[in-house]
Design a protein around this motif. Structure first.
Motif, PDB file in Angstrom:
ATOM      1  N   ASP A 184      51.514  36.878  38.183  1.00  0.00           N
ATOM      2  CA  ASP A 184      52.292  37.480  39.272  1.00  0.00           C
ATOM      3  C   ASP A 184      53.436  38.337  38.747  1.00  0.00           C
ATOM      4  O   ASP A 184      53.722  39.416  39.268  1.00  0.00           O
ATOM      5  N   SER A 222      38.458  35.969  33.841  1.00  0.00           N
ATOM      6  CA  SER A 222      38.956  35.765  35.198  1.00  0.00           C
ATOM      7  C   SER A 222      40.287  36.474  35.412  1.00  0.00           C
ATOM      8  O   SER A 222      40.501  37.134  36.433  1.00  0.00           O
ATOM      9  N   CYS A 223      41.201  36.348  34.447  1.00  0.00           N
ATOM     10  CA  CYS A 223      42.508  36.996  34.583  1.00  0.00           C
ATOM     11  C   CYS A 223      42.379  38.518  34.579  1.00  0.00           C
ATOM     12  O   CYS A 223      43.078  39.213  35.330  1.00  0.00           O
ATOM     13  N   ARG A 261      50.085  44.651  46.992  1.00  0.00           N
ATOM     14  CA  ARG A 261      49.166  44.896  45.890  1.00  0.00           C
ATOM     15  C   ARG A 261      48.405  46.184  46.180  1.00  0.00           C
ATOM     16  O   ARG A 261      48.626  46.835  47.191  1.00  0.00           O
ATOM     17  N   THR A 268      45.788  32.386  37.231  1.00  0.00           N
ATOM     18  CA  THR A 268      46.173  33.698  37.744  1.00  0.00           C
ATOM     19  C   THR A 268      47.608  33.724  38.269  1.00  0.00           C
ATOM     20  O   THR A 268      48.205  34.790  38.385  1.00  0.00           O
ATOM     21  N   ARG A 269      48.203  32.565  38.571  1.00  0.00           N
ATOM     22  CA  ARG A 269      49.593  32.544  39.037  1.00  0.00           C
ATOM     23  C   ARG A 269      50.546  33.041  37.957  1.00  0.00           C
ATOM     24  O   ARG A 269      51.636  33.527  38.251  1.00  0.00           O
ATOM     25  N   GLU A 294      41.845  44.145  40.040  1.00  0.00           N
ATOM     26  CA  GLU A 294      41.795  44.292  41.497  1.00  0.00           C
ATOM     27  C   GLU A 294      43.187  44.520  42.081  1.00  0.00           C
ATOM     28  O   GLU A 294      43.370  45.358  42.957  1.00  0.00           O
ATOM     29  N   ALA A 295      44.187  43.780  41.593  1.00  0.00           N
ATOM     30  CA  ALA A 295      45.544  43.891  42.146  1.00  0.00           C
ATOM     31  C   ALA A 295      46.226  45.189  41.748  1.00  0.00           C
ATOM     32  O   ALA A 295      47.104  45.675  42.467  1.00  0.00           O
ATOM     33  N   HIS A 299      41.225  39.669  37.981  1.00  0.00           N
ATOM     34  CA  HIS A 299      42.320  39.562  38.954  1.00  0.00           C
ATOM     35  C   HIS A 299      43.308  40.709  38.802  1.00  0.00           C
ATOM     36  O   HIS A 299      43.751  41.300  39.791  1.00  0.00           O
ATOM     37  N   LEU A 300      43.670  41.031  37.574  1.00  0.00           N
ATOM     38  CA  LEU A 300      44.599  42.141  37.334  1.00  0.00           C
ATOM     39  C   LEU A 300      44.005  43.478  37.751  1.00  0.00           C
ATOM     40  O   LEU A 300      44.689  44.315  38.352  1.00  0.00           O
TER      41      LEU A 300
END
Length: 646
Positions: free
Chosen positions: A243, A166-167, A102, A239-240, A173-174, A170-171
């Motif tokens: 991926d 939340s999603c 990531r 969040t899975r 940051e990754a 997460h995106l």
């Protein structure tokens, strides 16, 4: 090493280097003292921070299970502030059980220090929340033809608004640095955006969509290239479910072409940091042969040769005292030694060396002085001669100079003044030197390809018109390509006498992904080989040339593309042709008009890299003088199995 992640950003903010270094050092957990070069080791982990006023490179090399991962952040000040750039890469060898790659952890912190862009649109540190009043700005970013990073748009989830937030976090940051993450504020914003996008590109229902560069509402030939992700999957898996989105964008970043102005600059960063290049030459034009051959000023006369020490007589006979020269002056006191190799009057031989604190510099200066005094000018001029073709005489001169330098190196090392290097220090030095030389090699290859292409064009013009065309730019210079897949796609569009089936793509893309550092040296050779095959096929079909492709490369028509004959092999060895397993590996697809079975044996191949591992090969069937008038490319990939690879 495989390239897993690559971010290429523009940053015109103040103090680019210190900002990037501060964030990198904090993430790597190293106490930075601000020195021009800082190296730290923790077990098998190595951290290096090196920079100057105009460029820098920071790297973290760490173990990951059975493999290693190297994160590198390189920056350089541009000729104008807005052209300054940062390139962040993650490459290495990962085991099958390793965590997927990531964005490095320092990227969000670095992006927060300024306003970086991909060259066209901003690349934020976090999530960009868009309301109705900002839809126009968002559509402008989506439609920008210069945009290079994907834009991921998340819509409102009316059942659970916290899921989208939340999603999105997460995106962001990754995918920091390689994508822009946008979250729509409300349903009204979503409706306005979808009105502009149209039904084929719309996004709704708590889902998201990844908009790749080049969005064209109402004119997309394949709208599904902008991949959607449904809201139901996100609600059920959280969040899975992201991926697959993250993996796709990260892999896309590794294939993103490096801008043309960065490609020639990046290799110079290594040489500047190593002290082999002046920082002022970061954006300088490459030297021309004429500049290399500028006559040098005459040398100033060097100091007189010091007298030789007396030769002792045979044992048993007392050695006579040397007679001082007529104009000799009394020697000074023994407590005031002269510099090593001094030619001062009264010195009967080389004076004793001064203490290490004072004599090392004097000894080095004396060695350099003597070397410059004794090297023949013809040896230095031979370097220019070799660059222009060379001959046996200049080769002999270069070998002589090399032998002299080797002897001098051994003599200096025997004094012990350079100190003893530990095994680890020597390994690190060689590793850095290898990285620098590899970058230099690729850059020189590109310059040589462009020069050869221009020479062929000039020769064709001279042959046609006998007019002077010096200084006129060639109309079709060699194209820039970052990967072998780019070369294959361009050949399918431009080279009409070649057939490159879709079955090539699997092995071609494997070379691109598995060997990112070598692929640039193969792209130029592959394109040159394909152009040569196309030109040969056209000449054969038009009865302008007789003979095979090897003959074409040995004696091409004036100005026509060709490659060196040593790259071409028109057959395989008997051990390959006579082995059923190796024979079957070289059977490739052809139309029924060439063979009713649809497959033929293709022993003829082009060596994109003559030896080593990998050693890519391009197998082909020559039907330029036959029914189809084409060259059929059967394979482009790593070396097929033979007695050595099996």
């Amino acid at each position: 090493m495989a390239l897993f992640y690559q971010a290429v950003l523009r940053d015109g903010g103040q103090r680019l280097g210190p900002r990037l270094r501060r964030c990198f050092a904090a993430w790597a957990g190293v106490d930075d003292d601000g020195s021009p070069r800082l190296e730290r080791s923790r077990g098998r982990t190595r951290i290096t921070l090196a920079d100057t006023e105009v460029c820098g490179r920071y790297s973290l090399d760490e173990p990951t299970g059975t493999g290693r991962l190297r994160t590198t952040a390189t920056w350089a000040a541009g000729p104008r502030p807005e052209r300054s750039w940062v390139q962040v890469t993650v490459e290495g060898d990962l085991s099958a059980t390793a965590e997927p790659v990531r964005a490095p952890g320092f990227m969000p912190a670095y992006l927060a220090t300024g306003r970086a862009t991909d060259g066209a649109v901003p690349v934020e540190a976090g999530v960009h929340v868009v309301g109705p009043e900002e839809v126009k700005d968002l559509t402008g970013r989506l439609a920008d033809r210069s945009r290079a990073v994907p834009i991921i748009v998340l819509t409102v989830d009316r059942t659970d608004p916290a899921v989208a937030a939340s999603c999105a976090g997460h995106l962001a940051e990754a995918l920091a640095g390689i994508a822009s993450v946008v979250r729509l504020h409300d349903a009204k914003t979503q409706d306005e955006l979808n009105t502009w996008l149209g039904p084929d590109l719309s996004v709704f229902g708590g889902g998201l969509r990844t908009y790749l560069p080049g969005v064209r509402p109402g004119a997309e030939s394949y709208a599904m290239r902008h991949q959607p992700r449904g809201g139901n999957a996100i609600r059920e898996m959280g969040t899975r479910a992201l991926d697959v989105v993250i993996t796709g964008v990260v892999e896309l970043s590794a294939h993103r072409p490096v801008p043309p102005d960065i490609r020639p600059t990046a290799p110079r960063v290594s040489r500047i940091l190593a002290g082999a290049l002046d920082p002022a030459a970061l954006h300088a034009a490459p030297p021309t042969p004429a500049a290399i051959a500028v006559p040098r000023q005459p040398k100033a006369p060097g100091p007189a040769e010091p007298p030789r020490p007396p030769i002792p007589e045979q044992p048993g006979e007392p050695a006579p005292d040397p007679e001082p020269p007529a104009d000799a002056a009394p020697a000074g006191p023994a407590t005031a030694p002269a510099a090593a190799g001094s030619d001062a009057p009264g010195a009967a031989g080389p004076a004793p060396a001064a203490p290490a604190a004072d004599g090392t510099g004097a000894l080095a200066a004396d060695i350099a002085e003597r070397l410059a005094d004794h090297l023949d000018d013809a040896v230095l001029e031979a370097l220019v001669d070799m660059a222009r073709g060379g001959d046996s005489e200049t080769t002999a001169l270069i070998k002589t100079m090399s032998a002299h330098l080797d002897a001098l190196t051994r003599a200096v090392e025997s004094t012990g003044l350079l100190g003893r290097r530990g095994r680890g220090d020597e390994f690190e030095r060689l590793r850095r030197e290898y990285d620098r030389l590899e970058l230099d090699y690729v850059e020189l290859q590109e310059h040589e390809r462009k020069a050869q292409d221009r020479i062929r064009w000039l020769e064709s013009r001279l042959a046609e018109h006998a007019d002077p065309v010096y200084g006129v730019q060639a109309p079709d210079g060699p194209p820039e390509a970052e990967s072998l897949m780019d070369v294959v796609q361009r050949a399918r569009k431009q080279l009409r006498r070649l057939d490159l089936p879709d079955t090539l793509d699997t092995e071609v893309s494997r070379l691109d992904v598995t060997y990112p550092r070598q692929r640039r040296r193969w792209t130029g050779r592959a394109w040159d080989a394909l152009r040569a095959l196309d030109a040969y096929a056209a000449a054969r079909a038009e009865d302008r040339f007789t003979g095979g492709f090897y003959d074409w490369c040995s004696r091409p028509l004036p100005g026509e593309p060709h490659i060196i004959p040593t790259m071409v092999s028109m057959k395989e060895s008997d051990s390959v042709s006579g082995n059923p397993k190796f024979y079957r590996a070289r059977l490739f697809r052809v139309p029924a008009e060439l063979d009713p079975s649809g497959r033929v044996y293709m022993p003829a191949h082009i060596k994109l890299q003559p030896v080593g591992s990998p050693a890519p090969r391009m197998h082909f069937l020559d039907d330029a003088g036959g029914a189809t008038g084409k060259i059929w490319i059967g394979y482009l990939g790593d070396h097929l199995p033979n007695t050595r690879t099996n």
